[in-house]
Design a protein around this motif. Structure first.
Motif, PDB file in Angstrom:
ATOM      1  N   ARG A  43     -42.362  58.396 -39.650  1.00  0.00           N
ATOM      2  CA  ARG A  43     -43.622  57.945 -39.065  1.00  0.00           C
ATOM      3  C   ARG A  43     -44.865  58.476 -39.778  1.00  0.00           C
ATOM      4  NH1 ARG A  43     -47.658  56.317 -37.987  1.00  0.00           N
ATOM      5  NH2 ARG A  43     -48.637  55.764 -35.994  1.00  0.00           N
ATOM      6  N   ASN A  44     -44.788  59.674 -40.344  1.00  0.00           N
ATOM      7  CA  ASN A  44     -45.972  60.264 -40.955  1.00  0.00           C
ATOM      8  C   ASN A  44     -46.114  59.958 -42.445  1.00  0.00           C
ATOM      9  OD1 ASN A  44     -46.954  61.447 -38.566  1.00  0.00           O
ATOM     10  ND2 ASN A  44     -45.577  63.191 -38.798  1.00  0.00           N
ATOM     11  N   LEU A  45     -45.187  59.208 -43.008  1.00  0.00           N
ATOM     12  CA  LEU A  45     -45.369  58.772 -44.386  1.00  0.00           C
ATOM     13  C   LEU A  45     -46.583  57.856 -44.463  1.00  0.00           C
ATOM     14  CD1 LEU A  45     -41.707  57.973 -45.496  1.00  0.00           C
ATOM     15  CD2 LEU A  45     -43.054  59.989 -46.067  1.00  0.00           C
ATOM     16  N   ARG A  46     -47.368  57.980 -45.522  1.00  0.00           N
ATOM     17  CA  ARG A  46     -48.620  57.220 -45.605  1.00  0.00           C
ATOM     18  C   ARG A  46     -48.386  55.717 -45.521  1.00  0.00           C
ATOM     19  NH1 ARG A  46     -51.730  58.116 -50.670  1.00  0.00           N
ATOM     20  NH2 ARG A  46     -53.174  56.663 -49.702  1.00  0.00           N
ATOM     21  N   ARG A  47     -47.373  55.246 -46.223  1.00  0.00           N
ATOM     22  CA  ARG A  47     -47.154  53.791 -46.237  1.00  0.00           C
ATOM     23  C   ARG A  47     -46.733  53.282 -44.865  1.00  0.00           C
ATOM     24  NH1 ARG A  47     -42.862  56.226 -48.560  1.00  0.00           N
ATOM     25  NH2 ARG A  47     -40.770  55.610 -47.897  1.00  0.00           N
ATOM     26  N   ILE A  48     -45.977  54.101 -44.115  1.00  0.00           N
ATOM     27  CA  ILE A  48     -45.569  53.719 -42.767  1.00  0.00           C
ATOM     28  C   ILE A  48     -46.782  53.756 -41.835  1.00  0.00           C
ATOM     29  CG2 ILE A  48     -44.133  54.314 -40.791  1.00  0.00           C
ATOM     30  CD1 ILE A  48     -42.495  53.233 -43.070  1.00  0.00           C
ATOM     31  N   THR A  49     -47.551  54.828 -41.917  1.00  0.00           N
ATOM     32  CA  THR A  49     -48.736  54.961 -41.065  1.00  0.00           C
ATOM     33  C   THR A  49     -49.725  53.831 -41.304  1.00  0.00           C
ATOM     34  OG1 THR A  49     -48.521  57.368 -40.978  1.00  0.00           O
ATOM     35  CG2 THR A  49     -50.684  56.453 -40.493  1.00  0.00           C
ATOM     36  N   SER A  50     -49.959  53.503 -42.576  1.00  0.00           N
ATOM     37  CA  SER A  50     -50.926  52.449 -42.900  1.00  0.00           C
ATOM     38  C   SER A  50     -50.453  51.094 -42.401  1.00  0.00           C
ATOM     39  CB  SER A  50     -51.161  52.402 -44.412  1.00  0.00           C
ATOM     40  OG  SER A  50     -51.742  53.598 -44.861  1.00  0.00           O
ATOM     41  N   LEU A  51     -49.174  50.801 -42.602  1.00  0.00           N
ATOM     42  CA  LEU A  51     -48.657  49.511 -42.141  1.00  0.00           C
ATOM     43  C   LEU A  51     -48.611  49.460 -40.623  1.00  0.00           C
ATOM     44  CD1 LEU A  51     -47.553  46.766 -42.851  1.00  0.00           C
ATOM     45  CD2 LEU A  51     -45.276  47.790 -43.137  1.00  0.00           C
ATOM     46  N   TRP A  52     -48.244  50.551 -39.993  1.00  0.00           N
ATOM     47  CA  TRP A  52     -48.228  50.651 -38.525  1.00  0.00           C
ATOM     48  C   TRP A  52     -49.609  50.318 -37.960  1.00  0.00           C
ATOM     49  CZ3 TRP A  52     -44.263  52.762 -35.174  1.00  0.00           C
ATOM     50  CH2 TRP A  52     -44.691  53.089 -33.882  1.00  0.00           C
ATOM     51  N   ASP A  53     -50.638  50.968 -38.514  1.00  0.00           N
ATOM     52  CA  ASP A  53     -52.003  50.743 -38.036  1.00  0.00           C
ATOM     53  C   ASP A  53     -52.460  49.308 -38.308  1.00  0.00           C
ATOM     54  OD1 ASP A  53     -52.061  53.380 -37.237  1.00  0.00           O
ATOM     55  OD2 ASP A  53     -53.193  54.081 -38.978  1.00  0.00           O
ATOM     56  N   TYR A  54     -52.056  48.775 -39.450  1.00  0.00           N
ATOM     57  CA  TYR A  54     -52.429  47.402 -39.801  1.00  0.00           C
ATOM     58  C   TYR A  54     -51.808  46.401 -38.827  1.00  0.00           C
ATOM     59  CZ  TYR A  54     -52.655  43.050 -42.496  1.00  0.00           C
ATOM     60  OH  TYR A  54     -52.877  41.762 -42.905  1.00  0.00           O
ATOM     61  N   LEU A  55     -50.552  46.589 -38.493  1.00  0.00           N
ATOM     62  CA  LEU A  55     -49.883  45.671 -37.561  1.00  0.00           C
ATOM     63  C   LEU A  55     -50.515  45.730 -36.173  1.00  0.00           C
ATOM     64  CD1 LEU A  55     -46.134  46.177 -38.574  1.00  0.00           C
ATOM     65  CD2 LEU A  55     -47.624  44.228 -39.097  1.00  0.00           C
ATOM     66  N   ARG A  56     -50.891  46.905 -35.737  1.00  0.00           N
ATOM     67  CA  ARG A  56     -51.561  47.025 -34.441  1.00  0.00           C
ATOM     68  C   ARG A  56     -52.930  46.344 -34.472  1.00  0.00           C
ATOM     69  NH1 ARG A  56     -51.249  52.586 -31.324  1.00  0.00           N
ATOM     70  NH2 ARG A  56     -51.803  51.082 -29.704  1.00  0.00           N
ATOM     71  N   ALA A  57     -53.623  46.477 -35.593  1.00  0.00           N
ATOM     72  CA  ALA A  57     -54.939  45.840 -35.712  1.00  0.00           C
ATOM     73  C   ALA A  57     -54.812  44.318 -35.730  1.00  0.00           C
ATOM     74  CB  ALA A  57     -55.646  46.329 -36.978  1.00  0.00           C
ATOM     75  N   THR A  58     -53.810  43.791 -36.425  1.00  0.00           N
ATOM     76  CA  THR A  58     -53.645  42.332 -36.473  1.00  0.00           C
ATOM     77  C   THR A  58     -53.250  41.782 -35.106  1.00  0.00           C
ATOM     78  OG1 THR A  58     -51.316  42.525 -37.173  1.00  0.00           O
ATOM     79  CG2 THR A  58     -52.970  42.351 -38.902  1.00  0.00           C
ATOM     80  N   ALA A  59     -52.417  42.515 -34.371  1.00  0.00           N
ATOM     81  CA  ALA A  59     -52.044  42.066 -33.028  1.00  0.00           C
ATOM     82  C   ALA A  59     -53.260  42.057 -32.109  1.00  0.00           C
ATOM     83  CB  ALA A  59     -50.946  42.967 -32.468  1.00  0.00           C
ATOM     84  N   GLU A  60     -54.083  43.087 -32.220  1.00  0.00           N
ATOM     85  CA  GLU A  60     -55.290  43.169 -31.404  1.00  0.00           C
ATOM     86  C   GLU A  60     -56.253  42.028 -31.726  1.00  0.00           C
ATOM     87  OE1 GLU A  60     -58.003  44.611 -28.587  1.00  0.00           O
ATOM     88  OE2 GLU A  60     -55.905  45.201 -28.935  1.00  0.00           O
ATOM     89  N   ALA A  61     -56.366  41.697 -33.010  1.00  0.00           N
ATOM     90  CA  ALA A  61     -57.284  40.643 -33.438  1.00  0.00           C
ATOM     91  C   ALA A  61     -56.802  39.254 -33.046  1.00  0.00           C
ATOM     92  CB  ALA A  61     -57.482  40.708 -34.948  1.00  0.00           C
ATOM     93  N   ASN A  62     -55.525  39.142 -32.671  1.00  0.00           N
ATOM     94  CA  ASN A  62     -54.954  37.835 -32.363  1.00  0.00           C
ATOM     95  C   ASN A  62     -54.463  37.719 -30.924  1.00  0.00           C
ATOM     96  OD1 ASN A  62     -54.696  35.993 -34.914  1.00  0.00           O
ATOM     97  ND2 ASN A  62     -54.253  38.066 -35.647  1.00  0.00           N
ATOM     98  N   LYS A  63     -55.100  38.466 -30.021  1.00  0.00           N
ATOM     99  CA  LYS A  63     -54.718  38.385 -28.606  1.00  0.00           C
ATOM    100  C   LYS A  63     -54.772  36.950 -28.091  1.00  0.00           C
ATOM    101  CE  LYS A  63     -55.828  42.920 -26.630  1.00  0.00           C
ATOM    102  NZ  LYS A  63     -56.731  43.628 -25.683  1.00  0.00           N
ATOM    103  N   SER A  64     -55.806  36.226 -28.460  1.00  0.00           N
ATOM    104  CA  SER A  64     -55.974  34.863 -27.947  1.00  0.00           C
ATOM    105  C   SER A  64     -54.869  33.940 -28.445  1.00  0.00           C
ATOM    106  CB  SER A  64     -57.343  34.314 -28.360  1.00  0.00           C
ATOM    107  OG  SER A  64     -58.376  35.046 -27.741  1.00  0.00           O
ATOM    108  N   LEU A  65     -54.488  34.081 -29.709  1.00  0.00           N
ATOM    109  CA  LEU A  65     -53.400  33.270 -30.249  1.00  0.00           C
ATOM    110  C   LEU A  65     -52.084  33.617 -29.572  1.00  0.00           C
ATOM    111  CD1 LEU A  65     -52.221  31.314 -32.419  1.00  0.00           C
ATOM    112  CD2 LEU A  65     -51.986  33.312 -33.908  1.00  0.00           C
ATOM    113  N   LEU A  66     -51.805  34.889 -29.415  1.00  0.00           N
ATOM    114  CA  LEU A  66     -50.548  35.334 -28.830  1.00  0.00           C
ATOM    115  C   LEU A  66     -50.414  34.928 -27.364  1.00  0.00           C
ATOM    116  CD1 LEU A  66     -50.529  38.874 -30.451  1.00  0.00           C
ATOM    117  CD2 LEU A  66     -48.950  37.011 -30.987  1.00  0.00           C
ATOM    118  N   MET A  67     -51.546  34.807 -26.675  1.00  0.00           N
ATOM    119  CA  MET A  67     -51.526  34.438 -25.263  1.00  0.00           C
ATOM    120  C   MET A  67     -51.777  32.947 -25.049  1.00  0.00           C
ATOM    121  SD  MET A  67     -50.709  37.212 -23.759  1.00  0.00           S
ATOM    122  CE  MET A  67     -51.122  37.015 -22.033  1.00  0.00           C
TER     123      MET A  67
END
Length: 317
Positions: free
Chosen positions: A282-306
């Motif tokens: 979890r604390n590897l940089r590439r994992i952390t960066s991708l983790w945060d990116y996926l959460r940001a994309t999900a947040e930005a697409n709440k309307s599409l997902l719902m």
């Protein structure tokens, strides 16, 4: 493995384990060779030499199945994976924040979410991070983090046990869809009771990898099903033929103007996606960066997902 395996492991170097890990993950000498930048005969030779050093057989080999881990291979995989994590973690710490992201991440996902949502999002992530590579495993079954089939996973159900870090990625909705042409040629649907006059597409019940997928049976009891498939993408394409109705995720169906939702306020299912990773990664940089990116994309697409929008949004990687 035999009792003297630990002594033999001490004599190994990281390069030996790199070859083993790539073959274990790809199950093909040719695929491992491509990742390592060597000839496939070199990979096969290095695996044979490693087996000779350890005095065990690490892979069962066949033309059809490729390289399949034996029980001894599975045990070595756990050690080698730990060594790889430690080496990469140390490398990232000494490289410092001045260098860009690099390395490889394998992401497991449900089929529909992976193909319709993650693939365009990850294409932008890798374009912005040229030294990173991602394997996206969009499959209609569970991806096992414990077996190291992936570094991260997006699943329908929260992990119940194991050394994982996880978070709810997002809510999403499914609705009942049919084509405009379908409704021109079939009886109108004005209430849930009218659905008894229509045919449906559904999952093969005994092969559904999660009980979460069996929403048709729970939502519309005694629904008349004339086509079943293990794949939600098959459901999507079958629905587009205009012969039956199907529950589809809104993020798949809403962007297609040929599809119309049926009783959207009455027949709707809300589900969740969970994002998880093995704790030691979890604390590897590439994992952390991708983790945060996926959460940001999900947040930005709440309307599409719902199902409130047909527009996919993107965030800067």
């Amino acid at each position: 493995m035999q009792k003297n395996t630990n002594q033999k492991l001490q004599a190994l170097n990281w390069d030996d384990l790199r070859y083993f890990l790539e073959v274990a993950r790809t199950q093909r000498a040719s695929a491992a060779a491509k990742r390592l930048g060597v000839d496939h005969t070199t990979v096969a030779r290095r695996v044979r030499e490693l087996e000779a050093v350890l005095g065990v057989i690490l892979f069962d080999k066949s033309r059809a199945g490729g390289f399949t881990l034996t029980a001894d291979g599975q045990r070595l995989l756990s050690h080698a994976d730990t060594v790889e994590t430690a080496v990469r973690s140390a490398s990232e710490q000494f490289a410092g924040a001045s260098q860009g992201l690099s390395g490889h991440v394998r992401v497991g996902s449900t089929e529909g979410f992976g193909c319709f949502f993650l693939s365009p999002q990850l294409a932008r992530f890798t374009a912005a991070n040229r030294d990173m590579s991602i394997d996206l495993l969009s499959v209609p079954h569970f991806i096992s983090l414990s077996k190291r089939e992936a570094d991260m996973a997006i699943t329908l159900e929260r992990p119940e046990r194991g050394q994982y870090v996880f978070t709810k990625l997002c809510d999403y909705q499914l609705r009942l869809y049919g084509t405009r042409a379908y409704f021109q040629n079939h009886k109108p649907v004005r209430s849930v009771a009218d659905l008894q006059n229509h045919a449906f597409i559904d999952y093969v019940e005994d092969l559904a990898f999660s009980h979460e997928l069996l929403y048709l049976k729970r939502t519309i009891p005694n629904a008349r099903v004339n086509l079943c498939s293990t794949s939600v993408i098959a459901h999507y394409h079958a629905t587009l033929q205009g012969t039956a109705l199907a529950f589809l995720p809104c993020f798949m169906a809403t962007p297609n103007p040929a599809l119309v939702s049926v009783l959207p306020e009455e027949v709707v299912v809300t589900r969740h996606f969970w994002l998880s990773s093995r704790e030691e990664l979890r604390n590897l940089r590439r994992i952390t960066s991708l983790w945060d990116y996926l959460r940001a994309t999900a947040e930005a697409n709440k309307s599409l997902l719902m199902g409130e929008s047909s527009q996919m949004n993107y965030v800067d990687p």
